[in-house]
Design an enzyme around this catalytic site. Sequence first.
Site: not given
Ligand code: AGP
Length: 614
Positions: A2, A27, A78, A104-105, A487, A491, A494, A510, A609
């Site tokens: 949020c 965000r 969110w 937020n939270g 990673e 990518k 997501e 396995h 974000k």
């Molecule tokens: C990255 O592409 C992601 N959106 C997500 O995994 C991110 O890396 C994760 O939420 C951690 O965020 P931070 O580095 O701000 O703690």
Amino acid sequence: MCGIIGYVGDRPCYELIVRGLERLEYRGYDSAGFALLDADNDRYALVRAVGKLEDLRAATVGADGLEGPTTGIGHTRWATHGKVTLPNAHPHVSNDGRVAVVMNGIIENYVELRRRLQDEGVVFASETDTEVLPHLLARHYEGDIVAAVQAVLPQLSGHYAFVASHTSEPGRLVAVRHECPLVVGVGVNEMFLASAIPAFLGETREVIYPENDEIVVVDRDAVHIYDGFGTEVTRPTRTWEGSEEAAEKGGYDTFMLKEIHEQPAALWDTIGSRLGADGSISLDGIGIDDHVLARVDAVHIVACGTSYHAGLAGRYLIEDWARIPVSVEVASEYRYRTCLAGPGDLVIGITQSGETADTLAAMRVARERGAHVVALTNQTDSQAARDANGVLLTRAGLEIGVAATKTHTAQIMALAVLALKLGRMRWSLTEAGVRDLSEELRRLPDAIEQYLLSSAPADVAAVAAKYVDKGFFLYLGRHVGVPVCFEGALKLKEISYVPTEAYPAGEMKHGPIALLDEGSPVVVVAPDGHVFDKVISNIQEVRARGARVIAVATEGNEEIALHADDVLWAPRTPALLSPITTIVPLQLFAYEIAKGKGLNVDKPRNLAKTVTVE
Ligand code: AGP
């Protein structure tokens, strides 16, 4: 997560609030709204919408009372508690219409609070945890919104940041943060409250950072901050040094692409002041004495998502160069395990935002055990930086694309500097060894710059175009290739929503090999190094099952083309540093697939974000 924006001042604030929300879009959100306080007729102009900010703007057509008000709060939601619906969108207002709140939270005990309020006759309009706040504040209001907030705070548990307003006190907003971000923007005859600085960039660069549980009261010309006992405290006003331009796309189609191309600068800025030409290494800001660092028994890395993958890549560097055992764990698991870290251990919380709830919690657990805790973050003023003994800063600049790119490679770079320093302190690296490795690190930004300026990105796009319709990708690698697979697969999933699986190639037989079929795309991370031949054997195995192999290999490797259907090249660097180079083509690959599908890569669905809730 949020986003929050609040304004009090001399200017009509409708545009300021909506523009602030636009600047917080990165965000992630699923609905939005605002409440503007019209002092003349003592009521809020409340507009909310499900969907994007365009939907919110559309909802304002024909709405009354938007032009005059100079006090307002806005929110991008969110969803956590309650579906994505109009009644659940913020702001929430008390039954008497006098208190409006954005948050937020999470308020963890909201069920109990809600039940109590309902027993007292309160009617709830939403399913959210937030809605208890305006009702509680209204019930405790006796002519002073600050006193009402003071009375309500002890009843709340969870982690939150909220901003509240009362119709009887126009021109005043009250806010509190508890483990969630909140900043004050100080202007001339106007003040902003926000969950992140970009919300008011362009209006002011003067910022105050309140601490947890402090009550922040903003009027158009003053900010007052009170601690839990009601005593006024002073917090310094600092000038935000980040560039406003960074919040714009700078000629690129998307923030993600811009940020991929900013990696050379991010890497260079991260090591620039740390690696001296004479072989010296500075860990300035780390907050731990050299003699303590030199003697740590173990390193524990805690992080989430992409930052966790950076930690996995860093493990190889620290173990190899400094000969210290390293464990790497996702923070959401670490925080609930029996923590065995102790005064002899170094715990590194990696978080680009410095605000990820689980990472903060894991760091806290380790600190309580007496471990030395370092925040590896991109934000000097973040909660992680404040909670830790010290900070290892990445200087990647503001990252807006939800999919982390430049902060990831900068994190591995920072871990490489730490590994070098530890290696030198513990005599596992010679002076000459440190000089050579420093030189390799210094070469990386330029190598990646050359790569990005070459035809390589277009070549990646051409390969991606062949696979854009594939419904599943398997990523395989060995040794340092494993975190790169994790990673790269993250990518792709997501931003393109294509299912992916990432595995150490040695584990393939396995289980995951059963997924392969004629034409299944398999991305194999195969940089030059001591496991290259083993990876080639794995490539043979998947090709024998009809899979199509897209290899990520070191520029100049002549053998790989004999084994792969397509090759994505990466700049040459020592194997241990290859996670910094081999991830770049995979970022581009994911980007091109998502673009090929016509998706919004900067704001993928359901993602935020900064994940400020557990
Ligand atoms: C990255 O592409 C992601 N959106 C997500 O995994 C991110 O890396 C994760 O939420 C951690 O965020 P931070 O580095 O701000 O703690």
